[in-house]
Scaffold this motif. Structure first.
Motif, short mmCIF file in Angstrom:
data_model
loop_
_atom_site.label_atom_id
_atom_site.label_comp_id
_atom_site.label_asym_id
_atom_site.label_seq_id
_atom_site.Cartn_x
_atom_site.Cartn_y
_atom_site.Cartn_z
N UNK A 1 29.06 -55.74 2.23
CA UNK A 1 28.06 -55.37 1.23
C UNK A 1 26.64 -55.59 1.74
N UNK A 2 26.45 -56.61 2.60
CA UNK A 2 25.11 -56.85 3.17
C UNK A 2 24.71 -55.68 4.08
N UNK A 3 25.69 -55.16 4.82
CA UNK A 3 25.40 -54.01 5.69
C UNK A 3 25.00 -52.79 4.87
N UNK A 4 25.71 -52.58 3.77
CA UNK A 4 25.39 -51.45 2.89
C UNK A 4 23.98 -51.58 2.33
N UNK A 5 23.62 -52.81 1.93
CA UNK A 5 22.27 -53.04 1.41
C UNK A 5 21.22 -52.78 2.48
N UNK A 6 21.52 -53.15 3.72
CA UNK A 6 20.59 -52.92 4.83
C UNK A 6 20.40 -51.44 5.08
N UNK A 7 21.49 -50.69 5.11
CA UNK A 7 21.40 -49.25 5.35
C UNK A 7 20.71 -48.54 4.18
N UNK A 8 20.94 -49.00 2.97
CA UNK A 8 20.36 -48.37 1.78
C UNK A 8 18.84 -48.47 1.77
N UNK A 9 18.31 -49.47 2.44
CA UNK A 9 16.86 -49.68 2.46
C UNK A 9 16.14 -48.82 3.50
N UNK A 10 16.90 -48.12 4.35
CA UNK A 10 16.28 -47.30 5.38
C UNK A 10 15.61 -46.07 4.76
N UNK A 11 14.40 -45.70 5.23
CA UNK A 11 13.73 -44.50 4.71
C UNK A 11 14.55 -43.25 5.01
N UNK A 12 14.64 -42.38 4.03
CA UNK A 12 15.38 -41.14 4.20
C UNK A 12 16.84 -41.20 3.81
N UNK A 13 17.35 -42.40 3.49
CA UNK A 13 18.76 -42.55 3.10
C UNK A 13 18.89 -42.28 1.61
N UNK A 14 19.77 -41.35 1.28
CA UNK A 14 19.97 -40.96 -0.12
C UNK A 14 21.07 -41.79 -0.79
N UNK A 15 22.16 -42.06 -0.09
CA UNK A 15 23.27 -42.83 -0.66
C UNK A 15 24.08 -43.46 0.47
N UNK A 16 24.72 -44.59 0.18
CA UNK A 16 25.57 -45.29 1.14
C UNK A 16 26.86 -45.68 0.43
N UNK A 17 28.01 -45.42 1.09
CA UNK A 17 29.30 -45.74 0.48
C UNK A 17 30.22 -46.37 1.51
N UNK A 18 30.82 -47.50 1.14
CA UNK A 18 31.80 -48.14 2.00
C UNK A 18 33.20 -47.64 1.70
N UNK A 19 34.01 -47.46 2.75
CA UNK A 19 35.38 -46.98 2.60
C UNK A 19 36.35 -47.97 3.23
N UNK A 20 37.52 -48.02 2.66
CA UNK A 20 38.59 -48.86 3.21
C UNK A 20 39.85 -48.01 3.30
#
Length: 449
Positions: A85-104
């Motif tokens: 979840x921390x990685x998802x939060x980090x990626x979500x804060x990047x400029x230009x990122x619209x959505x981030x989803x983790x898969x298992x």
């Protein structure tokens, strides 16, 4: 002489030598058409590449995995990187990122009556499916409140078999086509989901006495995804919270010694998908993620490689067409030179009458430009005709009479560029003869027979 006089005289001179003018223009037509058709083939190739890749998935989605296979200065080793979840939060804060989803991911067995199917079950966040271009064909997508529901890929129903039959595989995907009826109905049907890959087998292998057999979980299908032409057609989607719960229960029955480690792994993601706002930003964001030590890939990589191939083909095909136009340029120059020899006396008389030297040069340049312009226009018309034949006859034949395949795409800027180029070729080819006509001695010209 004014411009209208120059134009009238140039047209009159071209009409007087109809056969030579026709043959010279024909050379320009062939040269112009060659360039247009050759470049249109490479344009169609690039467009088909884009369409093929787009069918494989979105060009604005980046797939991230936990390691790039090497160490990055100032960052953790790839083996130590975690997708959580921390990685998802980090990626979500990047400029230009619209959505981030983790898969298992989990490989499990779905049971529908006597039929079984061993499929890849993907744990997803239902509220983010629409952002990642998951489209439904029948039924509905997953909802955040779903506890026991699955959404299936378009072709999964054909992967089911009856293990109690001797020809079990013939009941599944073997030999099916788009019109064949699938062996099971996956929507609104009571299904079982289990990690026991022996469930329902006619001769199951002996169970491990040290581990319990994981129990089956009751689920139901609520939707079928639209056909995508990629791995989505052979996957089943489930709420990631439900999948984690099922895996936690199963870990109590199997692999007891590593239960704690398995539970820790179940809290991580196998893959993170990043939706970028535009294609222009994909490369920059992907490179940034790679510098963090993660493995990042996208369909843009494949598209870039295909574009390089297309550009190479474009250069080769354009070069072949340019040779034809070069031959036409030589023909224009030859026509203009012959015209000077035949009109030497005429040129001398015009000079004696007081015509400006520049007017004589302009007259010959205009004749050469008219040959290039006329040949360019006819070449464009001919090119569109050949393109229509390629797309509607040859393309349909190549597509097995299903629907036409775009073999040739003539873009407006290509046609306009070819017309300008053909006219310039005419001007360049006629410059030397025109200059020679201007420098011709009036006295010698009049004495010439």
């Amino acid at each position: 002489m004014n411009k209208l006089d120059l134009l009238q005289m140039s047209l009159q001179n071209l009409r007087r030598r109809k056969a030579r003018t026709f043959l010279t223009i024909l050379g320009v037509v062939i040269g112009t058409a060659s360039i247009i058709i050759m470049l249109s083939l490479s344009s169609a190739m690039e467009q088909n590449f884009k369409e093929q890749i787009a069918r494989m998935g979105s060009l604005t989605v980046i797939d991230v995995y936990s390691g790039a296979g090497g160490e990055m200065p100032g960052h953790a080793r790839p083996g130590e990187l975690k997708l959580n979840d921390e990685t998802i939060a980090e990626f979500s804060s990047l400029p230009g990122v619209k959505a981030v989803m983790g898969l298992q991911y989990s490989f499990m067995r779905v049971v529908a009556g006597k039929m079984v199917g061993d499929i890849q079950v993907i744990g997803v966040e239902p509220e983010k499916l629409a952002d990642f271009d998951y489209e439904i064909e029948t039924g509905r997508l997953l909802l955040p409140s779903d506890k026991d529901t699955l959404v299936f890929g378009k072709n999964l129903a054909y992967d089911f078999r009856n293990p109690r039959l001797s020809n079990e595989y013939m009941t599944g995907y073997m030999g099916h086509d788009n019109n064949s009826k699938p062996p099971v109905e996956l929507i609104n049907n009571k299904l079982l989901l289990t990690a026991d890959m022996q469930y329902g087998e006619r001769r199951p292998s002996l169970p491990d006495p040290n581990n319990k057999t994981p129990r089956p979980h009751e689920v139901r299908g609520v939707g079928i995804l639209k056909e995508s032409g990629d791995e989505k057609d052979y996957q089943a989607l489930i709420n990631i919270a439900v999948l984690r719960k099922i895996k936690a229960e199963d870990s109590k029955a199997i692999d007891r010694e590593n239960r704690t480690k398995r539970n820790e792994l179940d809290k991580q993601y196998d893959n993170i998908k990043i939706k970028v706002a535009s294609m222009e930003e994909v490369r920059d964001i992907q490179k940034h993620i790679q510098t963090l030590g993660y493995q990042a890939s996208s369909l843009s990589d494949m598209l870039e490689s295909m574009k390089k191939t297309s550009r190479t083909m474009q250069a080769i095909l354009g070069g072949i067409g340019a040779i034809s136009l070069l031959v036409a340029a030589i023909g224009i120059a030859n026509t203009m030179v012959m015209s000077i020899y035949e009109r030497t006396r005429e040129i001398g008389i015009i000079k004696v009458l007081g015509a400006d030297m520049a007017d004589i040069r302009r007259m010959f340049l205009l004749e050469a430009a008219l040959i290039g312009l006329g040949g360019g226009i006819l070449g464009i018309i001919f090119s569109y005709g050949v393109s229509w034949i390629l797309n509607n006859i040859a393309g349909k034949y190549m597509a097995n009479m299903a629907e036409s395949t775009q073999i040739s795409i003539i873009e407006p800027q290509l046609a306009l560029g070819a017309l300008i180029f053909a006219t310039l070729i005419g001007l360049v080819s006629g410059y030397a003869p025109a200059h020679r006509a201007m420098k011709l001695s009036a006295l010698e010209a009049i004495r010439s027979e």
